[in-house]
Scaffold this motif. Structure first.
Motif, short mmCIF file in Angstrom:
data_model
loop_
_atom_site.label_atom_id
_atom_site.label_comp_id
_atom_site.label_asym_id
_atom_site.label_seq_id
_atom_site.Cartn_x
_atom_site.Cartn_y
_atom_site.Cartn_z
N VAL A 1 -38.18 -34.69 -21.78
CA VAL A 1 -38.49 -34.87 -20.37
C VAL A 1 -38.78 -33.52 -19.74
CG1 VAL A 1 -37.66 -35.73 -18.15
CG2 VAL A 1 -36.99 -36.88 -20.26
N THR A 2 -39.91 -33.40 -19.08
CA THR A 2 -40.25 -32.18 -18.33
C THR A 2 -40.68 -32.59 -16.94
OG1 THR A 2 -42.56 -32.24 -19.09
CG2 THR A 2 -40.99 -30.96 -20.42
N CYS A 3 -40.62 -31.64 -16.01
CA CYS A 3 -41.00 -31.96 -14.63
C CYS A 3 -41.80 -30.81 -14.05
CB CYS A 3 -39.77 -32.26 -13.77
SG CYS A 3 -38.72 -30.82 -13.47
N TYR A 4 -42.58 -31.12 -13.03
CA TYR A 4 -43.32 -30.08 -12.33
C TYR A 4 -43.54 -30.52 -10.89
CZ TYR A 4 -47.43 -33.08 -12.94
OH TYR A 4 -48.31 -34.14 -12.91
N ASN B 1 -32.62 -26.53 -15.78
CA ASN B 1 -33.88 -26.26 -15.10
C ASN B 1 -34.50 -27.52 -14.52
OD1 ASN B 1 -33.72 -23.55 -15.58
ND2 ASN B 1 -35.14 -23.53 -17.30
N LEU B 2 -34.27 -28.68 -15.18
CA LEU B 2 -34.73 -29.95 -14.62
C LEU B 2 -33.94 -30.29 -13.36
CD1 LEU B 2 -35.15 -32.14 -17.84
CD2 LEU B 2 -36.89 -30.85 -16.61
N LEU B 3 -32.63 -30.00 -13.41
CA LEU B 3 -31.80 -30.22 -12.23
C LEU B 3 -32.28 -29.36 -11.07
CD1 LEU B 3 -29.26 -31.44 -10.88
CD2 LEU B 3 -27.96 -29.54 -11.85
N HIS C 1 -35.49 -28.49 -5.99
CA HIS C 1 -36.69 -27.92 -5.37
C HIS C 1 -37.50 -28.98 -4.65
CE1 HIS C 1 -40.76 -26.09 -5.25
NE2 HIS C 1 -40.09 -24.96 -5.12
N ALA C 2 -37.51 -30.21 -5.20
CA ALA C 2 -38.28 -31.30 -4.59
C ALA C 2 -37.44 -32.11 -3.60
CB ALA C 2 -38.80 -32.23 -5.69
N ASN C 3 -36.16 -31.76 -3.46
CA ASN C 3 -35.24 -32.46 -2.55
C ASN C 3 -35.22 -33.96 -2.86
OD1 ASN C 3 -33.37 -32.56 -0.42
ND2 ASN C 3 -34.95 -33.09 1.06
#
Length: 354
Positions: A22-25, A74-76, A81-83
């Motif tokens: 799982v990755t996020c951006y 870092n995913l947390l 960061h995106a609230n």
């Protein structure tokens, strides 16, 4: 697909499993997007494709940091960061990353309630191996760093063995916490999922009760004391909707000692697993309804605001009318008082002179 009441209609529920990467951006003020790809995809299935989904809400059900380089902090931070709203809160997930922050919060509860009402086990903290010289009385249990589930946990009966242990800790930069070893005959857990409570009792032949497969688990009566412990812990770190509080029963003094607090990543007892997951689902839906009000609730809210505005205006008019009546009443009282005073004064008789 899962139907989550009329508010959400049909929503797709995605979960990142242990066999998935799982990755996020996130860029600028846009929403959080997550990419999910199976590590070992099954041929001919959707696992072979990378799926990208937009995140609206998150149910956190795994630790952000474990063993064997398992680290998704870092995913947390990306969710921060995106609230993104979540259960448990992102703040609580961050504060529960390390053992000292959780113990300090539990210590705050003990300082408020007292030792008898919240019997938290005593604990010593060593920031590095240099300070591991003076220890509590033996036997004791040492825990290395943030690890849970029995990892990095050892029992010592003498100073020499503990010194050897500190020399191993010198090879790493981890902190160490030390607790007195409690000779327990059973340990327990208080579980809280939203407004629902459970208590369990476990007996085991291993001094680490959560290690091995010889343990026996049974239900424990949910007493007012246990409920109070859970309710106090639920107030920590901005609120813990899901938690598990672990404790042991000492066979020598017949007392209970609170060991540690587990957050949203608690394991579930098999016979209650389905029911507990339904409770988590209901909890998430309730939180989402509060965070994402529906169109009908928005209309209701707008109508309520208009009613409040109308009633406020009516109250103001009535208050103005009351003021006018008070002025009239005060004037009439003054007139009545003046008339009464004049009636009490003796009349002046005229004198005639011859």
């Amino acid at each position: 697909m899962a139907r989550c009441q009329s508010l959400f209609l049909w929503k797709r529920i995605r979960s990142g499993r242990h066999n998935e990467k799982v990755t996020c951006y996130k860029s600028s003020n846009k929403s959080m997007n997550v990419k999910i790809r199976a590590k070992n995809p099954l041929k001919g299935t959707s696992q072979e494709k990378q799926r990208t989904v937009k995140i609206d809400f998150v149910l956190l059900r795994s630790v952000s940091r474990g063993i064997h380089h398992q680290d998704s902090r870092n995913l947390l931070f990306g969710l921060f960061h995106a609230n993104v709203p979540s259960v448990n809160s992102l703040q609580s997930a961050y504060m529960c990353l390390e053992r000292p922050t959780v113990y300090g919060a539990l210590l705050g509860i003990q300082q408020k309630l007292g030792v008898k009402k919240f019997p938290l086990i005593s604990q010593t903290y060593y920031p590095s191996h240099h300070e591991m010289l003076i220890t509590p009385e033996y036997p004791l249990v040492a825990k290395v760093g943030h690890a849970h589930s029995g990892y990095g946990k050892m029992k010592f009966s003498n100073q020499q063995d503990f010194r050897d242990f500190s020399s191993v800790c010198a090879l790493h930069g981890d902190y160490v916490t030390v607790e007195p070893f409690i000779k327990w005959d059973w340990d327990g857990r208080i579980q809280k999922i939203g407004p629902n409570y459970r208590a369990f009792k476990r007996t085991s032949g291993n001094w680490k009760g959560n290690v091995g497969n010889m343990s026996v688990l049974e239900d424990l009566e949910m007493t007012s004391k246990f409920k109070n412990w859970a309710d106090e812990c639920a107030k920590l770190f901005g609120g813990l909707d899901i938690l598990g509080l672990d404790f042991v029963h000492c066979e020598t003094d017949n007392k209970l000692y609170i060991l540690e607090l587990n957050d949203t990543a608690i394991g579930l007892v098999h016979k209650y697993e389905e029911e507990d997951m339904e409770q988590m689902r209901d909890l998430v839906v309730m939180k989402m309804e509060a965070h994402f009000p529906s169109e009908s609730s928005s209309k209701t809210s707008s109508k309520s605001e208009k009613n409040i505005e109308s009633l406020t205006e009516e109250v103001n008019l009535l208050q103005e009318k009351v003021k006018q009546l008070e002025i009239r009443l005060r004037t009439e009282k003054e007139k009545a008082a003046t008339a009464q005073q004049q009636s009490k004064e003796p009349s002046k008789k005229k004198k005639w002179f011859s």
